[in-house]
Enzyme design. Structure first.
Site, PDB file in Angstrom:
ATOM      1  CE  LYS A  67      30.078  32.727  33.241  1.00 36.44           C
ATOM      2  NZ  LYS A  67      29.260  32.833  34.466  1.00 36.44           N
ATOM      3  CG  HIS A 114      36.479  33.175  39.690  1.00 35.48           C
ATOM      4  ND1 HIS A 114      36.574  33.139  41.060  1.00 35.48           N
ATOM      5  CD2 HIS A 114      36.402  34.487  39.358  1.00 35.48           C
ATOM      6  CE1 HIS A 114      36.538  34.371  41.538  1.00 35.48           C
ATOM      7  NE2 HIS A 114      36.441  35.212  40.525  1.00 35.48           N
ATOM      8  CG  HIS A 174      35.056  26.957  39.819  1.00 41.29           C
ATOM      9  ND1 HIS A 174      34.814  28.134  39.148  1.00 41.29           N
ATOM     10  CD2 HIS A 174      33.867  26.314  39.872  1.00 41.29           C
ATOM     11  CE1 HIS A 174      33.540  28.187  38.809  1.00 41.29           C
ATOM     12  NE2 HIS A 174      32.945  27.103  39.244  1.00 41.29           N
TER      13      HIS A 174
END
Length: 578
Positions: free
Chosen positions: A138, A141, A144
């Site tokens: 992923k 984002h 984080h």
């Protein structure tokens, strides 16, 4: 700083006939008041009473006045006063400047504040800090970001105080979501797109397969089957999973480099899959594992043993969960790294998870679990870029750099820079960090681009501007320091305010270490920057007599050194020009 503190401690110990170390927690630097002069240190009689050094009964104010009367001014302490259970000490102004700035004339400025008596009570050892910990396959984002910068601050702080720190990134690289991604990639994936823009393509596949799974039992079954293949280490599934993991780590390392963050270990849930079976056997042998009505394997954490508070360890199909792998990981880390303390940095939604983890580890007979700690934090609200709702960290960093570059180009004070883009990057990241660190970590906060990037006010931009301005001042006055240092030239209120503020640096680091909250250090550095701004106006170097110029330059040099030291602990790279 240490010598001044030691002189006071010695006088107190001699007067009360106690060992010197009992006064260390009771004697603190006085917060500086900008409007009026203040003392330098204060002694809390309440602390001495609580610790059994003084009688806990009787009138506190009378006790304070009696003790103050026994203490006499000398060559170190110029004035002694007492009020409201506190004894105040005002030091000889010349001696304050001489002793406080002494390290900066000997090139020992890097350790300023770190050799304080305060830290003698701290236990030093090996500390493992787990932080950042995004999920593989992923894009990174923006959610984080907090774990990454908070964990980096904690690791920097612990290391600066003499601990051996292991920085661990515990990747979310196992679990049912990879069953879904694996099943999705076989249907919607493209190897060419994976090579061109790996994480973007995996993100698109994951979004698409989730949408399909909402109304397709076939997709759900395929996802379960792929995860089963992973748990059984079947070659084809493992090969695809390994490819996802390697791609992700490589992409993440680029982001971490921009943030100035590094890790000693890249671990992950997958590392402990085999060890989960040992955990299951251990729980079974201790009679801790029970079967629920749903067929899941659970540990009963309720104090009365009535299953009112359970923690699921295995699904009904026998596959493991996040908590199972976390138990195995903690035990493995203790065996491998022999840590004295372990700190997990995640958002506050996982507080219950870590309470359960520590409880289970203790119940299994691991007394070291008492030295495991969860540092939790709140959510960032309204973090958006101009381009849309889904916010990836790289987009946020790009936008912070672009906005900062625009602001620098619009400013009349911006210097000519060799690499303005790099400076804008560093200053933009400083702004992100300071906005995040100003309040309590557990609080949610509202993200504000405009406020964050202001050059005036309590921002990371202001810290960087102050540091760059001090660097410029030092460069313009090279050679001035060759004159003999005359500390009596720093007895004016503006200079003394900076000296008094620097006295508090060790206390701020100590408090930060106790609470693992960056707000104390951020607020200390911001206040220091405001004092420096006043000194720039009121204490000119150019045009002053040589001894005055040299003394002021020593003061500015000390302020710059402490500012840079504190910024680095926060995870901020100080810039030389802006």
């Amino acid at each position: 700083m240490v010598r001044l503190f030691a002189c006071l401690i010695f006088q107190l110990a001699k007067t009360l006939q106690q060992s010197e170390d009992v006064f260390v927690p009771a004697l603190t630097a006085v917060p500086v008041l900008k409007k009026r002069p203040s003392a330098d240190f204060r002694l809390s009689l309440e602390t001495l009473r609580v610790n059994g050094i003084l009688a806990s009964s009787g009138d506190l104010q009378l006790q304070t006045e009696n003790l103050a009367a026994q203490l006499k001014p000398d060559s170190v302490v110029g004035e002694i006063s007492a009020r409201q259970g506190l004894i105040y000490f005002k030091l000889n102004r010349s001696l304050l400047a001489e002793k406080l700035l002494e390290p900066f004339g000997k090139g020992e400025n890097n350790n300023f504040g770190l050799n304080s008596e305060l830290f003698e009570t701290l236990k030093r050892g090996t500390i493992l800090v787990e932080f950042s910990s995004p999920n593989i396959a992923k894009k990174f984002h923006a959610g984080h970001l907090r774990s990454t910068i908070i964990g980096n601050f904690i690791a920097n702080l612990k290391q600066s105080l003499g601990n051996n720190v292991i920085r661990m990134n515990y990747l979310g690289d196992w679990g049912m979501q990879f069953g879904l991604l694996g099943a999705g990639f076989s249907r919607f994936g493209c190897m060419e797109k994976l090579k061109e823009n790996p994480l973007q393509h995996l993100f698109e596949v994951y979004v698409q397969v989730n949408k399909e799974a909402e109304h397709s039992e076939d997709i759900k079954l395929a996802a379960k089957d792929f995860f089963r293949q992973l748990e059984q280490h079947e070659n084809q599934a493992m090969s695809l999973w390994q490819q996802f993991r390697e791609i992700t780590v490589k992409e993440y390392q680029h982001i971490y480099k921009r943030l100035g963050v590094h890790f000693d270990v890249y671990s992950g849930e997958s590392f402990h899959q085999a060890q989960t079976q040992e955990v299951i056997r251990e729980l079974q042998s201790r009679g801790l594992l029970k079967t629920s009505e749903k067929g899941t394997s659970v540990v009963d954490l309720s104090p009365n043993g009535d299953m009112s508070n359970i923690c699921t360890i295995l699904r009904s199909d026998g596959t493991t969960l996040y908590i199972t792998r976390d138990i195995a990981a903690a035990i493995s880390r203790k065996e491998k790294y022999c840590f004295d303390d372990m700190i997990y940095v995640t958002d506050k939604s996982q507080e219950n998870h870590f309470n359960q983890l520590f409880h289970i580890l203790l119940t299994m007979g691991n007394s070291w679990a008492e030295r495991c700690r969860h540092v939790s934090f709140g959510l960032v609200q309204g973090m958006k870029t101009r381009t849309g709702e889904v916010v990836f960290l790289e987009d946020v960093l790009d936008e912070a750099r672009a906005r900062m570059l625009h602001n620098m180009n619009q400013s009349n004070t911006t210097k000519e820079l060799e690499n303005p883009k790099d400076t804008a990057e560093k200053v933009g990241i400083s702004a992100l960090i300071v906005q995040d660190f100003k309040g309590p970590l557990r609080s949610d906060y509202k993200f504000d681009w405009d406020r964050m990037l202001q050059a005036q006010g309590d921002t990371g931009v202001f810290l960087q501007y102050t540091h760059a301005r001090l660097c410029s001042l030092m460069q313009r006055n090279e050679g001035v320091e060759a004159a003999a240092f005359n500390p009596s030239c720093l007895c004016d209120r503006t200079g003394v305010a900076i000296l008094q503020h620097l006295l508090r640096y060790d206390e701020v680091l100590y408090q930060s270490d106790q609470d693992l909250q960056p707000k104390y250090l951020v607020n200390f550095l911001l206040k220091l920057s405001h004092f420096i701004a006043s000194a720039h106006r009121e204490l000119p170097v150019k045009g002053s007599p040589p001894d005055v110029a040299q003394a002021r330059l020593r003061l500015f040099s000390a302020a710059r050194s402490v500012l840079a030291s504190g910024m680095r602990i926060l995870g901020i790279t100080p810039v030389q020009k802006m």
